[in-house]
Design a protein around this motif. Structure first.
Motif, PDB file in Angstrom:
ATOM      1  N   ILE A 139       0.841  -1.252  -0.038  1.00  0.00           N
ATOM      2  CA  ILE A 139      -0.044  -0.071  -0.155  1.00  0.00           C
ATOM      3  C   ILE A 139       0.955   1.335  -0.056  1.00  0.00           C
ATOM      4  CG2 ILE A 139      -1.731   1.303   1.368  1.00  0.00           C
ATOM      5  CD1 ILE A 139      -2.250  -1.532   2.710  1.00  0.00           C
ATOM      6  N   PHE A 140       0.614   2.146  -0.959  1.00  0.00           N
ATOM      7  CA  PHE A 140       1.317   3.376  -0.858  1.00  0.00           C
ATOM      8  C   PHE A 140       0.438   4.518  -0.524  1.00  0.00           C
ATOM      9  CE2 PHE A 140       3.183   0.094  -3.755  1.00  0.00           C
ATOM     10  CZ  PHE A 140       4.549   0.414  -3.642  1.00  0.00           C
ATOM     11  N   LYS A 141       1.404   5.396   0.053  1.00  0.00           N
ATOM     12  CA  LYS A 141       0.300   6.473   0.658  1.00  0.00           C
ATOM     13  C   LYS A 141       1.473   7.944   0.548  1.00  0.00           C
ATOM     14  CE  LYS A 141      -0.206   4.961   5.199  1.00  0.00           C
ATOM     15  NZ  LYS A 141      -0.975   4.536   6.337  1.00  0.00           N
ATOM     16  N   PRO A 142       0.899   8.967   0.216  1.00  0.00           N
ATOM     17  CA  PRO A 142       1.814  10.205   0.588  1.00  0.00           C
ATOM     18  C   PRO A 142       2.233   9.951   2.127  1.00  0.00           C
ATOM     19  CG  PRO A 142      -0.352  10.722  -0.414  1.00  0.00           C
ATOM     20  CD  PRO A 142      -0.415   9.445   0.168  1.00  0.00           C
ATOM     21  N   MET A 143       3.643  10.450   1.995  1.00  0.00           N
ATOM     22  CA  MET A 143       4.353  10.285   3.164  1.00  0.00           C
ATOM     23  C   MET A 143       4.251  11.580   4.123  1.00  0.00           C
ATOM     24  SD  MET A 143       8.610  10.124   3.648  1.00  0.00           S
ATOM     25  CE  MET A 143       8.820   8.577   2.651  1.00  0.00           C
ATOM     26  N   ASN A 144       3.914  11.242   5.312  1.00  0.00           N
ATOM     27  CA  ASN A 144       3.803  12.302   6.504  1.00  0.00           C
ATOM     28  C   ASN A 144       4.987  12.454   7.285  1.00  0.00           C
ATOM     29  OD1 ASN A 144       3.599  10.368   8.668  1.00  0.00           O
ATOM     30  ND2 ASN A 144       1.517   9.724   8.227  1.00  0.00           N
ATOM     31  N   ASP A 145       4.805  13.467   8.162  1.00  0.00           N
ATOM     32  CA  ASP A 145       6.033  13.866   8.910  1.00  0.00           C
ATOM     33  C   ASP A 145       6.523  12.686   9.813  1.00  0.00           C
ATOM     34  OD1 ASP A 145       6.093  16.449   7.983  1.00  0.00           O
ATOM     35  OD2 ASP A 145       5.011  17.362   9.679  1.00  0.00           O
ATOM     36  N   GLN A 146       5.543  12.178  10.530  1.00  0.00           N
ATOM     37  CA  GLN A 146       5.909  10.945  11.365  1.00  0.00           C
ATOM     38  C   GLN A 146       6.862   9.836  10.507  1.00  0.00           C
ATOM     39  OE1 GLN A 146       2.645   8.629  13.090  1.00  0.00           O
ATOM     40  NE2 GLN A 146       4.031   7.544  14.391  1.00  0.00           N
ATOM     41  N   GLU A 147       6.427   9.489   9.508  1.00  0.00           N
ATOM     42  CA  GLU A 147       6.897   8.518   8.447  1.00  0.00           C
ATOM     43  C   GLU A 147       8.245   9.123   7.997  1.00  0.00           C
ATOM     44  OE1 GLU A 147       2.882   6.690   6.772  1.00  0.00           O
ATOM     45  OE2 GLU A 147       3.767   8.498   5.858  1.00  0.00           O
ATOM     46  N   ALA A 148       8.484  10.545   7.830  1.00  0.00           N
ATOM     47  CA  ALA A 148       9.659  10.888   7.211  1.00  0.00           C
ATOM     48  C   ALA A 148      10.910  10.695   8.253  1.00  0.00           C
ATOM     49  CB  ALA A 148       9.538  12.381   6.759  1.00  0.00           C
ATOM     50  N   ASN A 149      10.126  11.318   9.718  1.00  0.00           N
ATOM     51  CA  ASN A 149      11.184  11.141  10.735  1.00  0.00           C
ATOM     52  C   ASN A 149      11.627   9.583  10.989  1.00  0.00           C
ATOM     53  OD1 ASN A 149      11.578  14.062  11.526  1.00  0.00           O
ATOM     54  ND2 ASN A 149       9.083  13.813  12.303  1.00  0.00           N
ATOM     55  N   ILE A 150      10.938   8.618  10.857  1.00  0.00           N
ATOM     56  CA  ILE A 150      11.123   7.401  10.991  1.00  0.00           C
ATOM     57  C   ILE A 150      12.315   7.020   9.935  1.00  0.00           C
ATOM     58  CG2 ILE A 150      10.393   4.965  11.075  1.00  0.00           C
ATOM     59  CD1 ILE A 150       7.787   5.885  12.119  1.00  0.00           C
ATOM     60  N   GLU A 201      21.547  17.352   2.016  1.00  0.00           N
ATOM     61  CA  GLU A 201      20.480  17.837   0.994  1.00  0.00           C
ATOM     62  C   GLU A 201      19.273  17.037   1.042  1.00  0.00           C
ATOM     63  OE1 GLU A 201      20.679  18.674  -3.444  1.00  0.00           O
ATOM     64  OE2 GLU A 201      22.393  19.335  -2.357  1.00  0.00           O
ATOM     65  N   ASN A 202      19.485  15.451   1.130  1.00  0.00           N
ATOM     66  CA  ASN A 202      18.606  14.580   0.702  1.00  0.00           C
ATOM     67  C   ASN A 202      17.412  14.649   2.034  1.00  0.00           C
ATOM     68  OD1 ASN A 202      19.173  13.855  -1.675  1.00  0.00           O
ATOM     69  ND2 ASN A 202      20.148  12.034  -1.469  1.00  0.00           N
ATOM     70  N   LEU A 203      18.400  14.696   3.152  1.00  0.00           N
ATOM     71  CA  LEU A 203      17.739  14.552   4.620  1.00  0.00           C
ATOM     72  C   LEU A 203      16.805  15.827   4.715  1.00  0.00           C
ATOM     73  CD1 LEU A 203      17.142  13.352   7.278  1.00  0.00           C
ATOM     74  CD2 LEU A 203      19.151  14.519   8.176  1.00  0.00           C
ATOM     75  N   GLU A 204      17.279  17.007   4.402  1.00  0.00           N
ATOM     76  CA  GLU A 204      16.362  18.132   4.342  1.00  0.00           C
ATOM     77  C   GLU A 204      15.064  17.934   3.441  1.00  0.00           C
ATOM     78  OE1 GLU A 204      16.987  22.928   2.759  1.00  0.00           O
ATOM     79  OE2 GLU A 204      18.560  21.977   3.944  1.00  0.00           O
ATOM     80  N   GLU A 205      15.289  17.365   2.292  1.00  0.00           N
ATOM     81  CA  GLU A 205      14.268  17.193   1.390  1.00  0.00           C
ATOM     82  C   GLU A 205      13.188  16.340   2.078  1.00  0.00           C
ATOM     83  OE1 GLU A 205      14.284  16.694  -3.128  1.00  0.00           O
ATOM     84  OE2 GLU A 205      14.015  14.848  -2.467  1.00  0.00           O
ATOM     85  N   LEU A 206      13.826  15.136   2.429  1.00  0.00           N
ATOM     86  CA  LEU A 206      12.989  14.157   3.249  1.00  0.00           C
ATOM     87  C   LEU A 206      12.011  14.703   4.196  1.00  0.00           C
ATOM     88  CD1 LEU A 206      12.179  11.062   3.581  1.00  0.00           C
ATOM     89  CD2 LEU A 206      14.028  11.189   5.290  1.00  0.00           C
ATOM     90  N   LEU A 207      12.481  15.720   4.933  1.00  0.00           N
ATOM     91  CA  LEU A 207      11.993  16.187   6.272  1.00  0.00           C
ATOM     92  C   LEU A 207      10.897  17.535   5.719  1.00  0.00           C
ATOM     93  CD1 LEU A 207      14.752  15.793   8.810  1.00  0.00           C
ATOM     94  CD2 LEU A 207      12.781  14.305   8.384  1.00  0.00           C
ATOM     95  N   ASN A 208      11.152  17.972   4.633  1.00  0.00           N
ATOM     96  CA  ASN A 208      10.329  19.164   4.324  1.00  0.00           C
ATOM     97  C   ASN A 208       9.104  18.483   3.760  1.00  0.00           C
ATOM     98  OD1 ASN A 208       9.350  21.107   2.767  1.00  0.00           O
ATOM     99  ND2 ASN A 208      11.266  22.133   2.798  1.00  0.00           N
ATOM    100  N   ALA A 209       7.992  18.974   4.425  1.00  0.00           N
ATOM    101  CA  ALA A 209       6.618  18.557   3.846  1.00  0.00           C
ATOM    102  C   ALA A 209       6.286  19.091   2.781  1.00  0.00           C
ATOM    103  CB  ALA A 209       5.669  18.926   4.910  1.00  0.00           C
ATOM    104  N   LYS A 210       6.334  20.369   2.188  1.00  0.00           N
ATOM    105  CA  LYS A 210       6.420  20.952   0.925  1.00  0.00           C
ATOM    106  C   LYS A 210       7.323  20.201  -0.050  1.00  0.00           C
ATOM    107  CE  LYS A 210       4.874  25.708   2.051  1.00  0.00           C
ATOM    108  NZ  LYS A 210       5.201  26.973   1.797  1.00  0.00           N
TER     109      LYS A 210
END
Length: 154
Positions: free
Chosen positions: A5-16, A36-45
């Motif tokens: 199942i694929f769903k848009p990533m939320n903040d909680q998932e990104a932090n994990i 740079e990749n970490l910053e993108e991952l953690l940026n909701a926009k």
């Protein structure tokens, strides 16, 4: 085949996902190694419409990012560290490609993979990707050789 199942990533998932740690030599892919990749991952926009969490049942098992450019989708992905090297890579990649095909309708997929990562390269080739060339990429504080791989969508 597992049902992913694929769903848009939320903040909680990104932090994990941001703290996942892979065994050597795959720790190269730990997000902490590339600011740079970490910053993108953690940026909701920045994540919106691009990063998707992958689940089997209620369990977060990985992620995909899909960068659509005209009729091409460039993909990035990560399987949870404790699930790597267990023979599930091809079904994980295939499920992600199917999801992306339905969502974006590309004519081809592209991805980049570090040349040393023969395990992933074999999975990608099994999924129908072909090596198109090599390039040097600045990441993790240095420069590394990557293969560019392509898969045409039939």
């Amino acid at each position: 085949m597992s049902d992913y199942i694929f769903k848009p990533m939320n903040d909680q998932e990104a932090n994990i996902i941001a703290i996942w740690h892979y065994e050597e030599p795959y720790s190269f892919y730990d997000f902490k190694n590339d600011e740079e990749n970490l910053e993108e991952l953690l940026n909701a926009k920045a994540r919106k419409g691009v990063y998707f969490s992958a689940y089997t049942g209620q369990e977060l098992v990985g992620f995909f990012c899909f960068d659509r450019k005209e009729d091409t989708v460039e993909i990035g992905l990560g399987l949870r560290p404790d699930l790597t090297g267990k023979g599930t890579g091809i079904e994980f990649v295939s499920a992600g490609l199917l999801f992306a095909h339905k969502k974006f309708g590309p004519r081809k997929f592209l991805l980049d993979v570090a040349v040393f990562n023969q395990r992933a390269i074999q999975v990608y080739q099994h999924a129908g990707f072909e090596i198109e060339g090599t390039m040097m990429v600045k990441t993790n504080g240095d420069e590394f050789e990557f293969y560019q791989m392509k898969k045409d969508v039939n």
